[in-house]
Design an enzyme around this catalytic site. Sequence first.
Site, PDB file in Angstrom:
ATOM      1  N   ARG A  65     -25.699 -42.643  10.758  1.00 59.10           N
ATOM      2  CA  ARG A  65     -26.107 -43.271   8.855  1.00 59.10           C
ATOM      3  C   ARG A  65     -26.444 -45.010   8.628  1.00 59.10           C
ATOM      4  O   ARG A  65     -26.087 -45.712   9.740  1.00 59.10           O
ATOM      5  CB  ARG A  65     -24.542 -42.980   8.259  1.00 59.10           C
ATOM      6  CG  ARG A  65     -24.625 -43.632   6.903  1.00 59.10           C
ATOM      7  CD  ARG A  65     -23.522 -42.696   5.548  1.00 59.10           C
ATOM      8  NE  ARG A  65     -21.959 -44.081   6.062  1.00 59.10           N
ATOM      9  CZ  ARG A  65     -21.286 -44.092   5.558  1.00 59.10           C
ATOM     10  NH1 ARG A  65     -21.081 -42.794   4.708  1.00 59.10           N
ATOM     11  NH2 ARG A  65     -20.125 -44.636   5.401  1.00 59.10           N
ATOM     12  N   ARG A 122     -11.187 -45.965  11.326  1.00 59.08           N
ATOM     13  CA  ARG A 122     -11.326 -45.690   9.868  1.00 59.08           C
ATOM     14  C   ARG A 122     -10.583 -43.782   9.771  1.00 59.08           C
ATOM     15  O   ARG A 122      -9.459 -44.000   8.456  1.00 59.08           O
ATOM     16  CB  ARG A 122     -12.604 -45.251   9.518  1.00 59.08           C
ATOM     17  CG  ARG A 122     -12.877 -46.160   8.720  1.00 59.08           C
ATOM     18  CD  ARG A 122     -14.193 -46.397   8.927  1.00 59.08           C
ATOM     19  NE  ARG A 122     -14.571 -45.911   7.676  1.00 59.08           N
ATOM     20  CZ  ARG A 122     -16.442 -45.477   7.692  1.00 59.08           C
ATOM     21  NH1 ARG A 122     -17.156 -45.680   8.517  1.00 59.08           N
ATOM     22  NH2 ARG A 122     -16.436 -45.190   7.019  1.00 59.08           N
ATOM     23  N   ARG A 154      -6.413 -43.265  -1.968  1.00 64.62           N
ATOM     24  CA  ARG A 154      -6.421 -43.141  -1.019  1.00 64.62           C
ATOM     25  C   ARG A 154      -4.750 -43.517  -0.215  1.00 64.62           C
ATOM     26  O   ARG A 154      -5.089 -43.492   1.392  1.00 64.62           O
ATOM     27  CB  ARG A 154      -7.238 -43.981   0.276  1.00 64.62           C
ATOM     28  CG  ARG A 154      -8.381 -44.183  -0.057  1.00 64.62           C
ATOM     29  CD  ARG A 154      -9.708 -44.025   0.841  1.00 64.62           C
ATOM     30  NE  ARG A 154     -10.574 -44.171   0.030  1.00 64.62           N
ATOM     31  CZ  ARG A 154     -11.708 -44.507   0.785  1.00 64.62           C
ATOM     32  NH1 ARG A 154     -11.900 -44.376   2.314  1.00 64.62           N
ATOM     33  NH2 ARG A 154     -12.509 -44.620   0.167  1.00 64.62           N
TER      34      ARG A 154
END
Length: 213
Positions: A127, A171, A88
């Site tokens: 979610r 994020r 990442r």
Amino acid sequence: MNLLLLGLPGSGKGTFSEHLEKEKKMLHMSTGDLFRKNIDNKTKLGLDAKKYLESGKYVPDHITIDMVKDYIKKNNYFDNLIYDGFPRTVFQAQALDDFLIENNSKLDKVIYIDIQEEIVVNRLKNRLVCSKCQSIYNKKTKAPLKEGVCDFDGEKLLTRKDDLPENIAIRLQVYKEQTSPLLDYYNERIFNVNIGDHNIEEFIKTVYDGLKI
Ligand code: ADP
């Protein structure tokens, strides 16, 4: 062939990995899952990583890279592996390339799941995850049969701490700053799929056709 799945948090890397595992018999490594397992088992690595995961920030490169190298070596996963959530950062990407070359392997293709931010934000904030088997639900689009309870094992469904609205924003920001430069780094290895609002089947077909796998 080794494949990396790249895309915003909530872009569907996990779901697509499940298909590749089932349909193409590929192996799967999710660094998020590895960290969460270590946190659940209260290992030293888990204790070090916990605060980063809960706030949506990246775990420092050296911790992440050591964990991945260990995992790949221990399991001998030098081929046929789906990299889900690692690398990442450009530093991680360089470390992985070096590590694979040392072991006569390479990362062949990078599937970039190109998706609108608005879609992933909606997904993440709705979610739910099973506290036991980690099955994923969505309050709006994939609700469990009985509210708050997993269809498979009857355990409680939870919202991940990093899916709280303030952490979703962090994020996305971290992704933009640290992960989007990977598109340049991988350059000719990138296979770009714009998912838009397409369903997963269409997306999968595009990837399989494009990569001839
Ligand atoms: P998502 O893709 O939805 O953000 P993941 O389950 O892949 O979720 O990752 C959860 C968290 O684990 C990340 O927010 C980060 O804290 C940590 N993490 C996972 N992969 C890496 C990585 N390659 N480098 C640093 N931190 C990572």
